[in-house]
Every structure is written in C-alpha cells, then in structure tokens.
Write an enzyme that holds these catalytic residues in place. Sequence first.
Site, mmCIF file in Angstrom:
data_model
loop_
_atom_site.group_PDB
_atom_site.id
_atom_site.type_symbol
_atom_site.label_atom_id
_atom_site.label_comp_id
_atom_site.label_asym_id
_atom_site.label_seq_id
_atom_site.Cartn_x
_atom_site.Cartn_y
_atom_site.Cartn_z
ATOM 1 N N MET A 171 10.004 24.759 -0.364
ATOM 2 C CA MET A 171 9.171 23.788 -1.076
ATOM 3 C C MET A 171 9.984 22.906 -2.022
ATOM 4 S SD MET A 171 5.707 24.382 -3.304
ATOM 5 C CE MET A 171 4.844 25.309 -2.064
ATOM 6 N N LYS A 182 0.845 -1.215 0.000
ATOM 7 C CA LYS A 182 0.000 0.000 0.000
ATOM 8 C C LYS A 182 0.872 1.254 0.000
ATOM 9 C CE LYS A 182 -0.184 -0.321 5.011
ATOM 10 N NZ LYS A 182 -0.972 -0.829 6.147
ATOM 11 N N ARG A 191 -10.631 0.037 15.342
ATOM 12 C CA ARG A 191 -10.423 0.838 14.143
ATOM 13 C C ARG A 191 -11.307 0.178 13.094
ATOM 14 N NH1 ARG A 191 -4.549 1.284 11.228
ATOM 15 N NH2 ARG A 191 -5.235 -0.777 10.617
ATOM 16 N N TYR A 214 14.657 31.631 3.763
ATOM 17 C CA TYR A 214 13.478 32.306 4.320
ATOM 18 C C TYR A 214 13.678 32.586 5.808
ATOM 19 C CZ TYR A 214 10.520 31.181 0.262
ATOM 20 O OH TYR A 214 9.955 31.096 -0.971
HETATM 21 C C1 PLP Z 1 -0.093 -1.786 6.783
HETATM 22 C C2 PLP Z 1 -0.615 -3.071 7.245
HETATM 23 C C3 PLP Z 1 0.244 -4.154 7.503
HETATM 24 C C4 PLP Z 1 1.748 -4.070 7.426
HETATM 25 O O1 PLP Z 1 2.269 -3.481 8.587
HETATM 26 P P1 PLP Z 1 3.863 -3.406 8.839
HETATM 27 O O2 PLP Z 1 3.966 -2.904 10.207
HETATM 28 O O3 PLP Z 1 4.383 -2.443 7.824
HETATM 29 O O4 PLP Z 1 4.395 -4.755 8.651
HETATM 30 C C5 PLP Z 1 -0.333 -5.365 7.822
HETATM 31 N N1 PLP Z 1 -1.667 -5.511 7.912
HETATM 32 C C6 PLP Z 1 -2.526 -4.485 7.691
HETATM 33 C C7 PLP Z 1 -3.994 -4.699 7.811
HETATM 34 C C8 PLP Z 1 -2.027 -3.238 7.365
HETATM 35 O O5 PLP Z 1 -2.886 -2.229 7.153
#
Ligand code: PLP
Length: 420
Positions: free
Chosen positions: A329, A41, A152, A281
């Site tokens: 920036m 992700k 969550r 700046y």
């Molecule tokens: C991001 C995520 C992971 C991975 O977590 P790490 O700490 O980077 O290994 C695993 N499971 C879910 C549901 C996540 O959202």
Amino acid sequence: MDAKHSLGEPRVLISRSALLHNASVVRRTIDESVRVCAICKADAYGHGAEIVADTLCNFSSDGSLRPPVDALAVASMDEAAALPDVTLPVIVFRPLENVFIGRQRAKLEEAIRNGWTLTVCTPSAAEDLSRVAQSCAKRVGVQVMVDTGMTRAGVPIDRLSELLQKIASRSSLRLAGLCTHFANADLGPDPFTQEQLARFHAATDEVVERHVGRLPRHAANSAGLFFNPESHLDMVRPGLALYGIDPSSRPCLDRPLRPVLKWTAPLVAVRSVRKGTGVGYGQTWQAPRDTRIGLVPVGYADGYPRTFSNRASVLVNGKLAPVVGRVSMDLTTIDLGEVSGAQVGDEVTLLDDDPLSPVSVYKLAEWAETIPYEVFCRIGPRVQRVVVEPEDEVQSKNEHRGAEKPKSEFRIPETRIKSE
Ligand SMILES: *Cc1c(COP(=O)(O)O)cnc(C)c1O
C-alpha cells in the site's frame, strides 16, 4: 536531475513550460479562429488542477497577452469549485440531472453565480435549471451534448429539437454551445468518426444558421485535433495532448509534444541481502544472488499499481532498477544490484517526462495493461504536486533546491500575465 531529497517526499513535478509549449503546439495545429478549451477534469489528469489552471490562465509562452487557451473544462461542479480563481470561462461537462436532489441545488446556485457553462441533455434538466437560474435572477449558459453514436452521454439526435425548443423558451437559459464526442477518434482517420461528424452537422447546421456567429460547435478531443482536421469546428477540447502525451498512446516524434509530469520519490532505505532472501508479502521474489534492496515510499495507495509487482522498473541514478516483490500500500521494493553507489536520499524516478524513457507513461501504461490516461489519474492525492519549471516565485522563496534544472529549449515565460 539528481536532486538529493534525503528528507524528501514522493512528488509529482510539473513543468509549466512544457504545458505552455503543448498549448502552443495545439494552437499551431488549428486555424486561428478556432478556440481551445483545455480539459482539466480529474485534477487535470492527475497533474494538479490548481497548477494547470493557474498556468493556463496566468502565463504566456510567447510573451503575448493572449492566454494559451480560451476556456477550461471540468467534469463536475465540484471540480469547477476546486479550480483557483480563474480568469477564463469554465465549462462543466457532466450532464445535469436531479437538480433538486441533495446538495445539487446549492452547487447549481454557485455555478450560476460564477457564470460556468453547464451541460444539459434532457428537457427536464433544462427546465429545472431554468427555475434555479430564475431564482438567482441570473441567466445561465448551457451547452447541449448531442449523442451522435458514442451512446454514452448526450441527447439522441431525434430528441434534440425538443430540447432546443425548451431551452429557447426559457429566458434564464442561454444556449452557449453544441457539442458531441467521438468514440473512435484515437484510431486515426476512422470512418465512424466521419459518420459521427456527418450526423452532427446534419443535426445542427440549421440551428447554427439561425444563430449566426453566436452558437459555437465543438467535437474534437486530442485525437480529433490531430487526426481529424474537419472536426475542429469552432473549438477543440484537448486533454491528453496538453499534458504532452500522444493520443495514439505511443510516443510520436512527428508531434513535438513534451510530457509535463515526472513522478519521483526518494530512496528511503538500502539494505544488503544474501542470495535466496525472500522479499515482501507472499515472498514472491527471492534474491537470485547477493544484492541490495532499495525501499521507495510509494505504493498502490499512491497509484503505483500492485500489478507492477515483479514487472515494472524505476530509474535510480539513470539506471534501471526492477521492482521486486509485491508493491504494497505504501512501499515498493527495488533491486539495486545493477545500480552501483545508490544510497539513501537518491532520487528514484517512477514515471519519467521523456517520452522515450524506459519508465515513460507509455511504458507504465503497458505494464498496467491500460492507457496513459489511467496511469495519470491514478496518482493519488498523497503525492505532492510541485511546479519545477520555471520555479514558482513562492516556492523558490520557501524551498531550497539543490540541482539546476536543464534549460528549456523553449521560451520560458518570464512574467505572469497581469490580471485585473
Ligand atoms: C475528457 C474529454 C475530452 C478530452 O479528451 P482527450 O482525449 O484527453 O483529449 C474532451 N471532451 C470531452 C467531452 C471529454 O470528456
């Protein structure tokens, strides 16, 4: 490496062999029967999902035909759509809701056609998804995220059986997995992790028994993977560890992870200034002596945080050069007073791939008062992601590189795994 890129660009350099090495460290940490789902992700934690997914699907670190991981996971359907043509199963973790709003439906149809596993946490989402799948005349795999204490995402345990009944009642849905997520796994052996795991077992053991061998369960992120072997279950879900960073947020020499990412930029200007000259700046820094100021074409728009002003350092020719004045920036200024001979075109290392480097991701996270995850995710799309090791065939054709890469101590894959 002192590759001159006089006309170069800021780049994120990705080591395929480090990524494959980390995947094999993960494999060695778990039982043979446990599968590995690589978390890709957020553009693979800023590493470039295209490169990472391609590497994990098409390369092998041990010459075998078994891919280094067994599945890929992303947060959203958009992220899944942005992956290159992957040969591994894809799981989308963001829980579905509001299926019939906006462009969701079109995305879902794409997801169903592509065979991605989707996450549902409510009966209404399951119902909506089943209708879309039916209209596509295709079954869709769904996994259920169970909230065992993170509070969550996820179905609360007391609503789980209702949700599972809904899924079982819809022939267009196939229950593909049950999962949960830990709140405290990074704290090492933590009683709350044990508690969450116990709740997960209590809530799911029976249904798993009814689906003998067909309903995988998973819970462990990188921290669970290393600190909590009982949490491995049928599959582990490492993100950070695959990118070579220790889930304790500190370098750990007991675990031979190799950071995958290095962030560099060329020095684009060097200027001598007199003692007392103000820089940037707000003129927040005045030269305490005659010195030379270097200009780096990276700023907070690229994810080099403004809080690094007068706080962080970079490496130039192996020497530390402090960031002086405000990070703006697009540009950052550094004091080259202690770096003799630095000149335009020299490579500046903003983030090093050595866990013990003074500009390691751990160090940057400390300066930014955050965790390595956020440092990586902030690196912006303006910074080009490039494979450096081993060189990509296409790249080596199109691009001249001056410097020799240090030889990896690990076996570098010579060939892509043949797909099709
Ligand atoms: C991001 C995520 C992971 C991975 O977590 P790490 O700490 O980077 O290994 C695993 N499971 C879910 C549901 C996540 O959202």
